[in-house]
Design a protein around this motif. Structure first.
Motif, PDB file in Angstrom:
ATOM      1  N   ASP A 104       1.478  83.218 -21.281  1.00  0.00           N
ATOM      2  CA  ASP A 104       0.329  84.147 -21.805  1.00  0.00           C
ATOM      3  C   ASP A 104       0.983  85.474 -21.360  1.00  0.00           C
ATOM      4  O   ASP A 104       1.058  86.015 -20.303  1.00  0.00           O
ATOM      5  N   LYS A 105       1.503  86.053 -22.719  1.00  0.00           N
ATOM      6  CA  LYS A 105       2.289  87.302 -22.498  1.00  0.00           C
ATOM      7  C   LYS A 105       1.460  88.479 -21.834  1.00  0.00           C
ATOM      8  O   LYS A 105       2.071  89.279 -21.221  1.00  0.00           O
ATOM      9  N   SER A 106       0.042  88.336 -22.064  1.00  0.00           N
ATOM     10  CA  SER A 106      -0.604  89.370 -21.659  1.00  0.00           C
ATOM     11  C   SER A 106      -0.922  89.368 -19.906  1.00  0.00           C
ATOM     12  O   SER A 106      -1.384  90.330 -19.354  1.00  0.00           O
ATOM     13  N   ASP A 107      -0.553  88.214 -19.507  1.00  0.00           N
ATOM     14  CA  ASP A 107      -0.649  88.125 -18.171  1.00  0.00           C
ATOM     15  C   ASP A 107       0.545  88.133 -17.312  1.00  0.00           C
ATOM     16  O   ASP A 107       1.589  87.931 -17.628  1.00  0.00           O
ATOM     17  N   THR A 108       0.549  89.107 -16.239  1.00  0.00           N
ATOM     18  CA  THR A 108       1.473  89.268 -15.329  1.00  0.00           C
ATOM     19  C   THR A 108       1.641  88.502 -14.128  1.00  0.00           C
ATOM     20  O   THR A 108       0.679  88.430 -13.502  1.00  0.00           O
ATOM     21  N   ILE A 109       2.894  88.009 -13.972  1.00  0.00           N
ATOM     22  CA  ILE A 109       3.086  87.036 -12.739  1.00  0.00           C
ATOM     23  C   ILE A 109       3.616  87.766 -11.527  1.00  0.00           C
ATOM     24  O   ILE A 109       2.882  87.657 -10.438  1.00  0.00           O
ATOM     25  N   CYS A 110       4.452  88.830 -11.724  1.00  0.00           N
ATOM     26  CA  CYS A 110       4.824  89.667 -10.849  1.00  0.00           C
ATOM     27  C   CYS A 110       5.416  90.853 -11.246  1.00  0.00           C
ATOM     28  O   CYS A 110       5.845  90.991 -12.374  1.00  0.00           O
ATOM     29  N   LYS A 111       5.521  92.153 -10.448  1.00  0.00           N
ATOM     30  CA  LYS A 111       6.100  93.370 -10.701  1.00  0.00           C
ATOM     31  C   LYS A 111       7.472  93.501  -9.739  1.00  0.00           C
ATOM     32  O   LYS A 111       7.130  93.388  -8.506  1.00  0.00           O
ATOM     33  N   LEU A 112       8.318  93.850 -10.342  1.00  0.00           N
ATOM     34  CA  LEU A 112       9.483  94.102  -9.416  1.00  0.00           C
ATOM     35  C   LEU A 112       9.840  95.874  -9.506  1.00  0.00           C
ATOM     36  O   LEU A 112       9.433  96.296 -10.402  1.00  0.00           O
ATOM     37  N   SER A 113      10.191  96.358  -8.336  1.00  0.00           N
ATOM     38  CA  SER A 113      10.511  97.560  -8.345  1.00  0.00           C
ATOM     39  C   SER A 113      11.963  97.778  -8.072  1.00  0.00           C
ATOM     40  O   SER A 113      12.452  97.539  -7.402  1.00  0.00           O
ATOM     41  N   ILE A 114      12.567  98.550  -9.245  1.00  0.00           N
ATOM     42  CA  ILE A 114      13.949  98.397  -9.309  1.00  0.00           C
ATOM     43  C   ILE A 114      14.598 100.033  -9.596  1.00  0.00           C
ATOM     44  O   ILE A 114      13.856 100.721 -10.112  1.00  0.00           O
ATOM     45  N   ASP A 115      15.839  99.909  -8.940  1.00  0.00           N
ATOM     46  CA  ASP A 115      16.604 101.248  -9.673  1.00  0.00           C
ATOM     47  C   ASP A 115      18.041 100.606  -9.880  1.00  0.00           C
ATOM     48  O   ASP A 115      18.577  99.712  -8.965  1.00  0.00           O
ATOM     49  N   ASN A 116      18.744 101.191 -11.065  1.00  0.00           N
ATOM     50  CA  ASN A 116      20.076 100.762 -11.193  1.00  0.00           C
ATOM     51  C   ASN A 116      20.252  99.173 -11.278  1.00  0.00           C
ATOM     52  O   ASN A 116      21.372  98.691 -10.854  1.00  0.00           O
ATOM     53  N   LYS A 117      19.372  98.323 -11.835  1.00  0.00           N
ATOM     54  CA  LYS A 117      19.562  96.956 -11.725  1.00  0.00           C
ATOM     55  C   LYS A 117      19.052  96.375 -13.092  1.00  0.00           C
ATOM     56  O   LYS A 117      18.327  97.095 -13.841  1.00  0.00           O
ATOM     57  N   ALA A 118      19.451  95.442 -13.297  1.00  0.00           N
ATOM     58  CA  ALA A 118      18.875  94.633 -14.682  1.00  0.00           C
ATOM     59  C   ALA A 118      17.869  93.524 -14.347  1.00  0.00           C
ATOM     60  O   ALA A 118      18.238  92.726 -13.207  1.00  0.00           O
ATOM     61  N   VAL A 119      17.169  93.243 -15.099  1.00  0.00           N
ATOM     62  CA  VAL A 119      16.435  91.821 -14.906  1.00  0.00           C
ATOM     63  C   VAL A 119      16.232  91.292 -16.297  1.00  0.00           C
ATOM     64  O   VAL A 119      15.883  91.829 -17.377  1.00  0.00           O
ATOM     65  N   VAL A 120      16.604  90.155 -16.149  1.00  0.00           N
ATOM     66  CA  VAL A 120      16.841  89.308 -17.572  1.00  0.00           C
ATOM     67  C   VAL A 120      16.107  87.888 -17.306  1.00  0.00           C
ATOM     68  O   VAL A 120      16.071  87.055 -16.213  1.00  0.00           O
ATOM     69  N   THR A 121      15.174  87.742 -18.099  1.00  0.00           N
ATOM     70  CA  THR A 121      14.195  86.402 -17.959  1.00  0.00           C
ATOM     71  C   THR A 121      14.630  85.559 -19.130  1.00  0.00           C
ATOM     72  O   THR A 121      14.874  85.914 -20.459  1.00  0.00           O
ATOM     73  N   SER A 122      15.009  84.269 -18.904  1.00  0.00           N
ATOM     74  CA  SER A 122      15.099  83.114 -19.756  1.00  0.00           C
ATOM     75  C   SER A 122      13.775  82.096 -19.738  1.00  0.00           C
ATOM     76  O   SER A 122      13.314  81.547 -18.503  1.00  0.00           O
ATOM     77  N   GLY A 123      13.026  82.061 -20.735  1.00  0.00           N
ATOM     78  CA  GLY A 123      12.121  81.254 -20.871  1.00  0.00           C
ATOM     79  C   GLY A 123      11.700  80.052 -22.061  1.00  0.00           C
ATOM     80  O   GLY A 123      12.363  80.397 -23.157  1.00  0.00           O
ATOM     81  N   ASN A 124      11.021  79.039 -21.844  1.00  0.00           N
ATOM     82  CA  ASN A 124      10.939  78.298 -23.165  1.00  0.00           C
ATOM     83  C   ASN A 124       9.869  78.677 -24.019  1.00  0.00           C
ATOM     84  O   ASN A 124       9.620  78.081 -24.948  1.00  0.00           O
ATOM     85  N   TYR A 125       9.344  79.869 -23.586  1.00  0.00           N
ATOM     86  CA  TYR A 125       8.024  80.150 -24.402  1.00  0.00           C
ATOM     87  C   TYR A 125       8.896  81.356 -25.614  1.00  0.00           C
ATOM     88  O   TYR A 125       8.121  81.651 -26.538  1.00  0.00           O
ATOM     89  N   GLU A 126      10.169  81.971 -25.391  1.00  0.00           N
ATOM     90  CA  GLU A 126      10.627  82.851 -26.375  1.00  0.00           C
ATOM     91  C   GLU A 126      10.736  82.361 -27.769  1.00  0.00           C
ATOM     92  O   GLU A 126      10.180  82.993 -28.628  1.00  0.00           O
ATOM     93  N   ARG A 127      11.113  81.411 -27.884  1.00  0.00           N
ATOM     94  CA  ARG A 127      11.381  80.762 -29.432  1.00  0.00           C
ATOM     95  C   ARG A 127      11.420  79.174 -29.213  1.00  0.00           C
ATOM     96  O   ARG A 127      12.160  78.609 -28.547  1.00  0.00           O
ATOM     97  N   PHE A 128      10.386  78.567 -30.015  1.00  0.00           N
ATOM     98  CA  PHE A 128      10.240  77.276 -29.881  1.00  0.00           C
ATOM     99  C   PHE A 128       9.542  76.792 -31.231  1.00  0.00           C
ATOM    100  O   PHE A 128       9.110  77.662 -31.953  1.00  0.00           O
ATOM    101  N   PHE A 129       9.602  75.475 -31.430  1.00  0.00           N
ATOM    102  CA  PHE A 129       8.986  75.055 -32.570  1.00  0.00           C
ATOM    103  C   PHE A 129       8.223  73.763 -32.219  1.00  0.00           C
ATOM    104  O   PHE A 129       8.240  73.156 -31.257  1.00  0.00           O
ATOM    105  N   GLU A 130       6.832  73.652 -32.761  1.00  0.00           N
ATOM    106  CA  GLU A 130       6.410  72.125 -32.459  1.00  0.00           C
ATOM    107  C   GLU A 130       6.535  71.247 -33.867  1.00  0.00           C
ATOM    108  O   GLU A 130       6.538  71.616 -34.737  1.00  0.00           O
TER     109      GLU A 130
END
Ligand SMILES: [Zn+2]
Lengths: 116, 349
Positions: free
Chosen positions: B226-252
């Protein structure tokens, strides 16, 4: 002279503070109402700005020959129909808050609620 | 008496000034922010830059994105990747960028025991993820295709800038291109004297410096379902945050099951080893991009084990039961939304 000033001082100060408050409240409200604007961008170019307080239904031409029908309704905006294959923009539904956006990737189109 | 009067008047004036100031602050909040949308690499990118040279840096960044897209595209016949794939096993001389990305991808492939494999493309294609004509391949064709998947058979000749793969192999940089691109963009932004910017390449987030008000950037990790729901928030500077998930692209599929685009190179099937989301936080966008895919493929146990040995990166892992595992390096910078179970992965420093 001094006596007049002294008599006037307290009411004068109170009036000034109240006037200040009123101006502040008016400006705040103006600012709030003007906040509901949606910017429509195709390939990064802003093609229109829509006031979300004015209900309307508009057809726009996205990239790749994709037509999109957007609807402004009661302070919100949504994609009613898009010729894109994934329909992610339609599924996104209605947005209202500043910073919210609808993206139609195939049409290179972004609808974003902005301040101003 | 006169003192009182003066004091009162100056108080009133001060009060009004204060009110007016707070007003104008609200209205005039445009501290030279420059935003740019870019559609490239099959994704939506946004650049947000602050300061004098924002516009110039954004334009140069866009040029760089277009340049790299041309090099890394699988479908563009002029690309470095196409040249390698079409060389019938003879190899191709490619750009420095392609050599850099491929070298790093092979390092991570061997570090993760093949959980990341840039030669998985033939399998991805068979599933229809490249064309959106999805289907579940039969096991015979999958095992045949898996014969042409193995990062160990990719050879890089650093002296000649040449990459060679066996005939029938196909490379693609889908799991690393955006990460490398965001590294390059952040370099360009810094080189142009911009000290505050946030780059978001279709979910790959990378920050240059802090926000222009001196506070840290807040990056949210969304609920995988549920993209409208936030799991957590990270406070960053000079960093990258990359997420891989099975909700990005899938088919039924017709069998009612969901199939997603992150393929386990060992099985040829969508990776289904317990995780539904893997985020990696670090200073290199390329490394975060590659590792988020690899950790997702590894699954819960192996990913936790990997993270406990690699203190140079941080990670947030979410399993099917919505248990959240967070590396201890994020203790100070993470805020988990209420209602979610989480545990820290403690590591020796
Ligand atoms: Zn769409």
């Amino acid at each position: 002279m001094n006596v007049y000033l002294k008599k006037l001082a307290v009411p004068l100060c109170i009036t000034m503070v109240i006037a200040g408050c009123i101006i502040w409240i008016i400006l705040q409200n103006l600012y709030k109402n003007k906040g509901s604007i949606a910017e429509v961008r195709v390939s990064g170019e802003t093609i229109m700005r829509l006031d979300l307080s004015e209900n309307t239904r508009i057809k726009l031409n996205g990239e790749e020959g994709i037509d999109i029908i957007i609807v402004v309704e009661n302070g919100g905006i949504y994609v009613e129909h898009s010729d894109c294959p994934d329909k992610i923009c339609e599924k996104k539904g209605r947005i209202t808050d500043t910073g919210d956006s609808i993206v139609c990737l195939p049409a290179h189109t972004v609808i974003e609620v902005i301040k101003k | 008496m006169v003192m009182d009067l003066k004091r009162l008047l100056s108080f009133a004036i001060a009060a009004i000034m204060l009110l007016l100031c707070s007003c104008s602050e609200n209205i005039d909040n445009s501290e030279k922010e420059y935003k740019k949308d870019i559609f490239a690499m099959d994704t939506y990118m946004t650049l947000k830059l602050y300061g004098e040279n924002g516009k110039k840096a954004a334009t140069l960044s866009q040029d760089e994105i277009m340049r790299l897209e041309k090099l890394f595209s699988v479908t563009d016949e002029q690309s470095d990747i196409a040249k390698i794939n079409n060389s019938s096993g003879n190899g191709a001389v490619v750009s420095d960028d392609t050599i850099k990305v491929a070298t790093k991808a092979l390092d991570i492939a061997s570090d993760t025991d093949g959980a990341l494999d840039i030669s998985i493309y033939p399998v991805l294609k068979e599933w229809g993820f490249t064309t959106e004509n999805y289907k579940v391949p039969d096991s015979t064709s999958l095992s045949a295709l898996l014969q042409n998947v193995d990062y160990k058979n990719i050879s890089i000749n650093q002296k000649e800038n040449k990459i060679t793969v066996p005939n029938g192999y196909m490379l693609d940089f889908g799991s690393v291109a955006k990460g490398y691109t965001s590294d390059r963009i952040c370099e360009i932004i810094r080189e142009n004297g911009v000290s505050s910017a946030l780059v978001n390449l279709g979910g790959n987030v990378q920050a240059v410096g802090k926000k222009n008000d001196g506070s840290l950037w807040k990056v949210a990790i969304e609920h995988p379902k549920d993209k409208s729901d936030t799991i957590c928030k990270l406070s960053i500077d000079n960093k990258a945050v990359v997420t891989s998930g099975n909700y990005e692209r899938f088919f039924e599929a017709e069998d009612g099951k969901k199939y997603w685009h992150i393929i386990d190179p060992k099985t040829g099937f969508p990776a289904d080893n317990g995780l539904i989301s893997a985020s990696v936080i670090g200073s290199s966008g390329l490394e975060c991009d590659a590792l988020s895919t690899a950790l997702f493929v590894m699954g819960t146990n192996r990913a936790i084990e990997f993270c406990s040995k690699h203190t140079d990166i941080d990670a947030v892992l979410i399993d099917k039961e919505m248990n959240i595992y967070i590396t201890d390096g994020l203790r100070e910078s993470i805020t988990v939304s209420s209602g979610y179970n989480f545990t820290f992965i403690d590591r020796l420093k």
